[in-house]
Structure formats: structure tokens, C-alpha cells
Design an enzyme around this catalytic site. Structure first.
Site, PDB file in Angstrom:
ATOM      1  N   ASN A 193       1.048  -1.246   0.133  1.00  0.00           N
ATOM      2  CA  ASN A 193       0.000  -0.132   0.001  1.00  0.00           C
ATOM      3  C   ASN A 193       1.136   1.146   0.079  1.00  0.00           C
ATOM      4  O   ASN A 193       1.480   1.526   0.996  1.00  0.00           O
ATOM      5  CB  ASN A 193      -0.967   0.016   1.078  1.00  0.00           C
ATOM      6  CG  ASN A 193      -1.638   1.286   1.262  1.00  0.00           C
ATOM      7  OD1 ASN A 193      -1.844   2.105   0.580  1.00  0.00           O
ATOM      8  ND2 ASN A 193      -2.466   1.493   2.463  1.00  0.00           N
ATOM      9  N   LYS A 250      -0.145   4.275  -0.207  1.00  0.00           N
ATOM     10  CA  LYS A 250      -0.653   5.630   0.461  1.00  0.00           C
ATOM     11  C   LYS A 250      -0.449   6.865  -0.815  1.00  0.00           C
ATOM     12  O   LYS A 250      -0.345   6.434  -1.968  1.00  0.00           O
ATOM     13  CB  LYS A 250      -0.182   5.823   1.805  1.00  0.00           C
ATOM     14  CG  LYS A 250      -0.128   4.529   2.452  1.00  0.00           C
ATOM     15  CD  LYS A 250      -0.078   4.701   4.091  1.00  0.00           C
ATOM     16  CE  LYS A 250      -0.221   3.243   4.659  1.00  0.00           C
ATOM     17  NZ  LYS A 250      -0.278   3.682   6.174  1.00  0.00           N
ATOM     18  N   HIS A 302      -9.702   1.507   5.086  1.00  0.00           N
ATOM     19  CA  HIS A 302      -8.579   1.750   5.658  1.00  0.00           C
ATOM     20  C   HIS A 302      -8.809   2.777   6.791  1.00  0.00           C
ATOM     21  O   HIS A 302      -9.648   3.772   6.552  1.00  0.00           O
ATOM     22  CB  HIS A 302      -7.476   2.260   4.522  1.00  0.00           C
ATOM     23  CG  HIS A 302      -5.979   2.122   5.360  1.00  0.00           C
ATOM     24  ND1 HIS A 302      -5.474   3.219   6.164  1.00  0.00           N
ATOM     25  CD2 HIS A 302      -5.214   1.447   5.017  1.00  0.00           C
ATOM     26  CE1 HIS A 302      -4.363   2.863   6.593  1.00  0.00           C
ATOM     27  NE2 HIS A 302      -4.007   1.794   5.949  1.00  0.00           N
ATOM     28  N   GLU A 314      -7.149   5.086   7.667  1.00  0.00           N
ATOM     29  CA  GLU A 314      -6.761   6.482   7.526  1.00  0.00           C
ATOM     30  C   GLU A 314      -7.816   7.250   6.854  1.00  0.00           C
ATOM     31  O   GLU A 314      -8.199   8.440   6.929  1.00  0.00           O
ATOM     32  CB  GLU A 314      -5.535   6.643   6.483  1.00  0.00           C
ATOM     33  CG  GLU A 314      -4.151   6.150   7.327  1.00  0.00           C
ATOM     34  CD  GLU A 314      -3.131   5.941   6.565  1.00  0.00           C
ATOM     35  OE1 GLU A 314      -3.297   5.703   5.315  1.00  0.00           O
ATOM     36  OE2 GLU A 314      -2.047   5.210   7.212  1.00  0.00           O
ATOM     37  N   GLU A 350      -5.701  -4.328  10.577  1.00  0.00           N
ATOM     38  CA  GLU A 350      -4.727  -3.493  10.964  1.00  0.00           C
ATOM     39  C   GLU A 350      -4.956  -2.485  12.048  1.00  0.00           C
ATOM     40  O   GLU A 350      -5.797  -1.584  12.131  1.00  0.00           O
ATOM     41  CB  GLU A 350      -4.794  -2.381   9.595  1.00  0.00           C
ATOM     42  CG  GLU A 350      -4.218  -3.178   8.518  1.00  0.00           C
ATOM     43  CD  GLU A 350      -3.619  -2.199   7.377  1.00  0.00           C
ATOM     44  OE1 GLU A 350      -2.602  -2.435   6.970  1.00  0.00           O
ATOM     45  OE2 GLU A 350      -4.326  -1.084   7.128  1.00  0.00           O
ATOM     46  N   GLY A 381       2.624   2.733  11.010  1.00  0.00           N
ATOM     47  CA  GLY A 381       3.445   3.539  10.966  1.00  0.00           C
ATOM     48  C   GLY A 381       4.183   3.947  12.204  1.00  0.00           C
ATOM     49  O   GLY A 381       4.832   5.099  12.531  1.00  0.00           O
ATOM     50  N   SER A 418       3.389  -1.625  10.293  1.00  0.00           N
ATOM     51  CA  SER A 418       4.754  -1.770  10.731  1.00  0.00           C
ATOM     52  C   SER A 418       5.289  -2.900  10.329  1.00  0.00           C
ATOM     53  O   SER A 418       6.306  -3.412  11.089  1.00  0.00           O
ATOM     54  CB  SER A 418       4.803  -1.244  12.188  1.00  0.00           C
ATOM     55  OG  SER A 418       4.391   0.185  12.539  1.00  0.00           O
TER      56      SER A 418
HETATM   57  P1  13P Z   1       2.852   0.861   7.655  1.00  0.00           P
HETATM   58  O1  13P Z   1       3.339  -0.468   7.165  1.00  0.00           O
HETATM   59  O2  13P Z   1       3.455   2.073   7.101  1.00  0.00           O
HETATM   60  O3  13P Z   1       2.577   0.869   9.136  1.00  0.00           O
HETATM   61  O4  13P Z   1       1.477   1.012   7.331  1.00  0.00           O
HETATM   62  C1  13P Z   1       0.546  -0.267   7.357  1.00  0.00           C
HETATM   63  C2  13P Z   1      -0.797  -0.082   6.475  1.00  0.00           C
HETATM   64  O5  13P Z   1      -1.468   1.211   6.968  1.00  0.00           O
HETATM   65  C3  13P Z   1      -1.025  -0.443   5.406  1.00  0.00           C
HETATM   66  O6  13P Z   1      -2.235  -0.362   4.773  1.00  0.00           O
END
Ligand code: 13P
Length: 241
Positions: free
Chosen positions: A6, A8, A94, A96, A163, A169, A202
Site C-alpha cells: 500500500n 498510500k 482503511h 486513514e 490493521e 506507522g 509496521s
Molecule cells: P505501515 O506499514 O507504514 O505501518 O502501514 C500499514 C498500513 O497502513 C498498510 O495499509
């Protein structure tokens, strides 16, 4: 095992060059039965599609509009449009996006729309740190699954990505035991053939050894580390070695 990258809101045309290493790797024996799926921003889906033409790496989008129909929705993209430019997967729910107001009900409509457009869904669920501290993880996940998958019959083609929001992150991951229990909890919610389960948050080449052998886990949804081809390849290699 599935390895979903991903990206982002990162990446531009120049970053396509970084994929050469991954394409080479995807053709090697080392990858075993692992499957790679890249979810770049909308702007790069077409370019990724062309880039991956002669290899088995698949492509997905990071979100979609809930409407399957075309319409006056400025700035949005629906699942038909995504399918049209080569996406086969779509990430929905997600954290976010949930944190910006995407509700379980909207997520449910998006999932139905993706299924109609013949996209495979990567449905994200997860608890925040406050919810975890209040021991609400299971009830939060149950609600997200119940409403998110309401009136959706065929779930075997789908992925659920667990997640935990506190892990995204931050460099923190759940303990092996914790993760094993949660994955089992999610799996037990489904009778018959359940969705495949991914873990995200992470994931990196260092911690992969702690989580690669979790029972019933079908792969990983990788954010930050997936933008670095060496790290992403390392995650795959270390999963098998
Ligand atoms: P990270 O691997 O940067 O923690 O992000 C995970 C994520 O949100 C994948 O969709």
C-alpha cells in the site's frame, strides 16, 4: 501468502524505476508461491499496469467511491473505472479513511460496489489505542465486520486485513500471542470458507520473523516498507526462510 504493497499518497512516475528489482524478483524461484499486489495511488495505476504486463504482479487501488454508477461526484473514482484501467483489487475501510469520516455503512456499500465490478476486496479493520486500552478490541472488530459485511454472501474471495490503528506507522506490532488470538477470533466469525486474513501495521524485514508463522494468516498489508523494493523483497524472502 499474499504481500500487498500500500503506497498510500506516495510515488510518482520516477518511482516506476524502483519496480524493476521487484519484477525481476517476481520471476525468480525464491518467491515460491507468494503473490505480490501493488496498490499505488490512482494516478499511477495505469502506469503500473503497463509496467507489470509481462509478470504476475497484480494491481489494486487504495479506495473507491461507493457508487457503482457514473455520476456527478467531483474528484472521485468508482470501481468500474478502476477495473477498466487494470486494477483487480481494492482496499476498503482503511483506518486513514475511517478517521476522516468513512463509516461502516459507507464501507459496506463500497464493498458491494467492488464485488459488482469484479474487484477483489481488501477490507481493513482494526482498533485504536484507546479502544485497545479499554479492552474493546473484540467488540470493535465485531462491529466493523458485522456492518461492513452486512448482506454480503460470498466472502471467500475477499481479504480481511487486520490493521490495529496503533500499529500503523509506529514501529509497534502486536505480540505473536495477541495476534494469533485476534486472527483466530476473526476467522471464527465465518462459517465455511472464510475470507483470507492479512496483517498490516509496521511490517518490516526485521519483525517479519515474529509474525510470519501465525496460524491462519494468509499474508501482509505493507505500508512504508513497501515503497523500498529491497525491504519489500526482504519481507517476502524472510517469510519463506
Ligand atoms: P505501515 O506499514 O507504514 O505501518 O502501514 C500499514 C498500513 O497502513 C498498510 O495499509
Amino acid at each position: 501468502m499474499y504481500f500487498v504493497a500500500n503506497w498510500k499518497m506516495f510515488g510518482n512516475l520516477k518511482s516506476l524505476n524502483s519496480l524493476d528489482k521487484v519484477i525481476k524478483f517476481s520471476k525468480s524461484k525464491e518467491i515460491k508461491k507468494g503473490r505480490l499486489i501493488y496498490c499505488p495511488p490512482y494516478t499511477l495505476i495505469s502506469s503500473f499496469f503497463k509496467k507489470f504486463k509481462n509478470c504476475l504482479i497484480d494491481i489494486g487501488a487504495q479506495n473507491c467511491h461507493e457508487s457503482i454508477d457514473y455520476g456527478p461526484h467531483t474528484g472521485f473514482v468508482n470501481c468500474k473505472m478502476l477495473k477498466d484501467i487494470g486494477a483487480n483489487y481494492v482496499i476498503i475501510g482503511h483506518s486513514e479513511n475511517r478517521s476522516k469520516g468513512e463509516t461502516d455503512k459507507i464501507i459496506n456499500i463500497k464493498i458491494k460496489s467492488a464485488i459488482k465490478a469484479k474487484l477483489k476486496v481488501i477490507f481493513c479493520i482494526g482498533e485504536t489505542l484507546t479502544e485497545k486500552r479499554k479492552k474493546k478490541t473484540r467488540s470493535v472488530l465485531s462491529k466493523q465486520i458485522k456492518i461492513g459485511l452486512n448482506k454480503i454472501k460470498k466472502k471467500s474471495n475477499m481479504f480481511i486485513a487486520y490493521e490495529p490503528v496503533w500499529s500503523i506507522g509506529t514501529g509497534k506490532i502486536p505480540s505473536t500471542k495477541e495476534l494469533e488470538q485476534i486472527i483466530e477470533f476473526i476467522k471464527n466469525k465465518f462459517k465455511g470458507r472464510s475470507p483470507k486474513i492479512l496483517y498490516g501495521g509496521s511490517v518490516n524485514p526485521k519483525n517479519i520473523k515474529n509474525i510470519k508463522n501465525i496460524n491462519n494468516l494468509n499474508g501482509f498489508l505493507v505500508g512504508g516498507a513497501s515503497q523500498n523494493p529491497k525491504k519489500f523483497i526482504d519481507i517476502v524472502k524472510k517469510t519463506y526462510n
